[in-house]
Write an enzyme that holds these catalytic residues in place. Structure first.
Site, PDB file in Angstrom:
ATOM      1  N   GLY A  69       1.039  -1.145   0.106  1.00  0.00           N
ATOM      2  CA  GLY A  69       0.242  -0.210  -0.097  1.00  0.00           C
ATOM      3  C   GLY A  69       0.775   1.191  -0.313  1.00  0.00           C
ATOM      4  O   GLY A  69       0.948   2.172  -0.472  1.00  0.00           O
ATOM      5  N   THR A  70       2.410   1.073   1.292  1.00  0.00           N
ATOM      6  CA  THR A  70       3.104   2.815   1.110  1.00  0.00           C
ATOM      7  C   THR A  70       3.222   2.567  -0.520  1.00  0.00           C
ATOM      8  O   THR A  70       3.535   3.900  -0.438  1.00  0.00           O
ATOM      9  CB  THR A  70       3.778   1.560   1.610  1.00  0.00           C
ATOM     10  OG1 THR A  70       3.923   1.647   2.804  1.00  0.00           O
ATOM     11  CG2 THR A  70       5.338   3.460   1.569  1.00  0.00           C
ATOM     12  N   ASN A 149      -7.490   4.286   8.991  1.00  0.00           N
ATOM     13  CA  ASN A 149      -6.896   3.241  10.202  1.00  0.00           C
ATOM     14  C   ASN A 149      -6.734   3.159  11.006  1.00  0.00           C
ATOM     15  O   ASN A 149      -7.168   2.425  12.335  1.00  0.00           O
ATOM     16  CB  ASN A 149      -5.294   2.945   9.094  1.00  0.00           C
ATOM     17  CG  ASN A 149      -4.516   4.456   9.419  1.00  0.00           C
ATOM     18  OD1 ASN A 149      -4.258   5.259   8.911  1.00  0.00           O
ATOM     19  ND2 ASN A 149      -3.243   4.325  10.109  1.00  0.00           N
ATOM     20  N   GLN A 177      -8.191   1.076   3.522  1.00  0.00           N
ATOM     21  CA  GLN A 177      -8.733   0.420   5.067  1.00  0.00           C
ATOM     22  C   GLN A 177     -10.621   0.005   4.594  1.00  0.00           C
ATOM     23  O   GLN A 177     -10.884  -0.647   5.148  1.00  0.00           O
ATOM     24  CB  GLN A 177      -8.811   1.794   6.153  1.00  0.00           C
ATOM     25  CG  GLN A 177      -7.610   1.151   6.737  1.00  0.00           C
ATOM     26  CD  GLN A 177      -7.059  -0.162   7.657  1.00  0.00           C
ATOM     27  OE1 GLN A 177      -8.114  -1.183   7.608  1.00  0.00           O
ATOM     28  NE2 GLN A 177      -5.584  -0.196   7.648  1.00  0.00           N
ATOM     29  N   HIS A 199      -2.946  -7.984   1.984  1.00  0.00           N
ATOM     30  CA  HIS A 199      -2.938  -7.972   3.308  1.00  0.00           C
ATOM     31  C   HIS A 199      -3.317  -7.204   4.097  1.00  0.00           C
ATOM     32  O   HIS A 199      -3.926  -7.597   5.655  1.00  0.00           O
ATOM     33  CB  HIS A 199      -1.121  -7.578   3.881  1.00  0.00           C
ATOM     34  CG  HIS A 199      -0.681  -6.889   4.844  1.00  0.00           C
ATOM     35  ND1 HIS A 199      -0.547  -6.073   5.873  1.00  0.00           N
ATOM     36  CD2 HIS A 199       0.153  -5.746   3.877  1.00  0.00           C
ATOM     37  CE1 HIS A 199      -0.189  -5.015   5.810  1.00  0.00           C
ATOM     38  NE2 HIS A 199      -0.344  -4.642   5.100  1.00  0.00           N
ATOM     39  N   CYS A 323       2.299   1.215  11.885  1.00  0.00           N
ATOM     40  CA  CYS A 323       4.051   1.714  11.569  1.00  0.00           C
ATOM     41  C   CYS A 323       4.037   2.877  12.358  1.00  0.00           C
ATOM     42  O   CYS A 323       5.314   3.258  11.609  1.00  0.00           O
ATOM     43  CB  CYS A 323       3.080   2.384  10.042  1.00  0.00           C
ATOM     44  SG  CYS A 323       2.882   1.493   8.818  1.00  0.00           S
TER      45      CYS A 323
HETATM   46  N1  PLP Z   1      -2.230   3.719   3.936  1.00  0.00           N
HETATM   47  C1  PLP Z   1      -2.995   3.008   4.786  1.00  0.00           C
HETATM   48  C2  PLP Z   1      -4.407   3.534   5.541  1.00  0.00           C
HETATM   49  C3  PLP Z   1      -2.942   2.119   5.651  1.00  0.00           C
HETATM   50  O1  PLP Z   1      -3.660   1.785   6.933  1.00  0.00           O
HETATM   51  C4  PLP Z   1      -1.452   1.164   5.800  1.00  0.00           C
HETATM   52  C5  PLP Z   1      -0.973   0.331   6.900  1.00  0.00           C
HETATM   53  O2  PLP Z   1      -1.281  -0.045   7.187  1.00  0.00           O
HETATM   54  C6  PLP Z   1      -1.142   1.705   4.842  1.00  0.00           C
HETATM   55  C7  PLP Z   1      -1.504   2.532   4.222  1.00  0.00           C
HETATM   56  C8  PLP Z   1       0.136   1.047   3.978  1.00  0.00           C
HETATM   57  O3  PLP Z   1      -0.635  -0.460   3.805  1.00  0.00           O
HETATM   58  P1  PLP Z   1       1.586  -0.997   3.460  1.00  0.00           P
HETATM   59  O4  PLP Z   1       0.899  -2.428   4.706  1.00  0.00           O
HETATM   60  O5  PLP Z   1       1.006  -2.461   2.211  1.00  0.00           O
HETATM   61  O6  PLP Z   1       2.273  -0.374   3.308  1.00  0.00           O
END
Ligand code: PLP
Length: 387
Positions: A69-70, A149, A177, A199, A323
């Site tokens: 997601g990042t 989140n 989310q 995930h 995170c």
């Molecule tokens: N964006 C949101 C709203 C998230 O909750 C998260 C992960 O917690 C991410 C982005 C990042 O996703 P990833 O863990 O797949 O990098």
């Protein structure tokens, strides 16, 4: 164990693993290879793309597979910022975004971009008026998350999409989310770019996608081969892509019934915790939320102490974003909603998932009741007599 941190990650569904296995063991070819063995992997990748596109409600060519997601968030924000630099250097976002967006915006700021971080109301939602009054001729992108989140609060993405369209400004939404949790097609939001991550919906870690509306200007982050129609160089994670696609299929099959079941569990939990403990506040309760998420502040207790105490009982919850674990700062999301540092620090996040049942609610309410009573006793001893 009782796992109540599904916004951090979810377990891999065994049916997803089964769908992935052939591409880890027997059909491990490179989808870009010219011979038939590679072609098997290519066919699987393109079948998955078609299926993911079906869930978004878009064309297969509009789906770009990424590694998380990042990365999807980075690609959307940096990709548009770079491709449209000739038109303007202003980006609008909110103060409550995930760090994948916030830190990307901060990095762009250091490179000379102008970023507006919009405030949110005490309900945790951004206001359309605030978006509107901060747009200018230099604005090239609005990036706003679909659901937060930490609180689960849903942001007014559809309204913002209409506004952005009128002004010919691109809109990205981080739907990490909400993907797999809402019984709607994500393209219905009207955004030009949409991030999701496998995930978070019982797919494998390290798999994600970015929807890129046809014709959206987007520079790649990675330079290399022509994979993903030039948007993302690098040999595709075939098994991961198959897994992400299958996880979305499974989520869609049960989306309606899971939505109501999780909302019922979450509401029951919130009613019970309020009835057994004084000094409890549910953050974002007055706004529309994803059905599985509860952000709770307890007076006179430290959220981290609650998390550690429940860990000893085999109950897994969090203080906020996974995170941010280890970050001593109070949640930027709760501060933006107007909570004091102390209130924000006294907060936890519970996020339910498909294996949770009513007995988990009873267990976590009982554990929270005992823990908070005990910690409040300790903190009143530590702070001494009230004079
Ligand atoms: N964006 C949101 C709203 C998230 O909750 C998260 C992960 O917690 C991410 C982005 C990042 O996703 P990833 O863990 O797949 O990098």
């Amino acid at each position: 164990m009782i796992y109540l941190d599904h916004n951090a990650t979810t377990p891999l569904d065994s049916r997803v693993l089964e769908a992935m296995m052939p591409y880890l063991t027997k059909r491990w070819g490179n989808p870009s290879s010219p011979y038939s063995f590679g072609n098997q992997a290519k066919i699987a990748t393109e079948k998955a793309r078609e299926s993911v596109a079906g869930h978004f409600g878009c064309k297969p060519e509009e789906i770009v597979f990424t590694s998380c997601g990042t990365e999807s968030d980075n690609l959307a924000v940096r990709g548009v910022a770079s491709a449209l630099l000739h038109r303007g250097n202003h980006i609008v976002t909110t103060a409550i975004e995930h760090h994948a967006i916030l830190n990307t915006c901060k990095a762009l700021e250091a490179e000379g971009f102008r970023i507006t971080y919009l405030p949110v109301g005490s309900d945790g939602a951004a206001r359309i008026e605030d978006v509107e009054k901060n747009l200018c001729s230099e604005t090239v992108l609005i990036t706003i998350m679909h659901a937060n989140n930490e609180t689960g609060v849903i942001q007014p993405v559809e309204e913002i999409a209409a506004l952005a369209k009128n002004r010919a400004i691109l809109l990205h939404t981080d739907a990490v989310q909400t993907a797999g949790k809402m019984p709607h097609k994500l393209c219905g939001l009207g955004a030009d770019l949409i991030s999701i991550s496998g995930h978070k919906f019982y797919g494998p870690k390290g798999t994600a996608a970015l929807y890129v509306r046809e014709g959206t200007p987007l520079d790649p982050l990675l330079t290399g081969g022509p994979h993903e129609r030039g948007h993302r160089a690098g040999t595709e994670n075939v098994a991961g892509i198959v897994g992400l696609s299958h996880a979305l299929d499974l989520a869609a099959e049960s989306a309606e019934s899971e939505y109501s079941r999780l909302r019922h569990l979450r509401d029951k939990f919130e009613d019970e915790i309020r009835s057994v403990l004084p000094g409890v506040r549910i953050n974002g309760a007055s706004a529309p939320r994803v059905p599985n998420t509860s952000s709770i502040s307890f007076d006179s207790v430290d959220g981290e102490s609650i998390v550690f105490s429940l860990d000893l009982r085999g109950i897994y919850i969090s203080t906020g974003s996974a995170c941010s674990t280890g970050d001593p700062e109070p949640s930027h999301v709760l501060l933006a909603m107007g909570l004091s540092s102390k209130e924000a620090q006294g907060s936890i996040r519970i996020s339910f998932g498909k294996d949770n049942r009513e007995e988990d609610i009873r267990a976590v309410v009982e554990a929270l009741k005992n823990t908070v009573h005990r910690l409040r006793g300790i903190s009143s001893i530590e702070s001494g007599p009230q004079l």
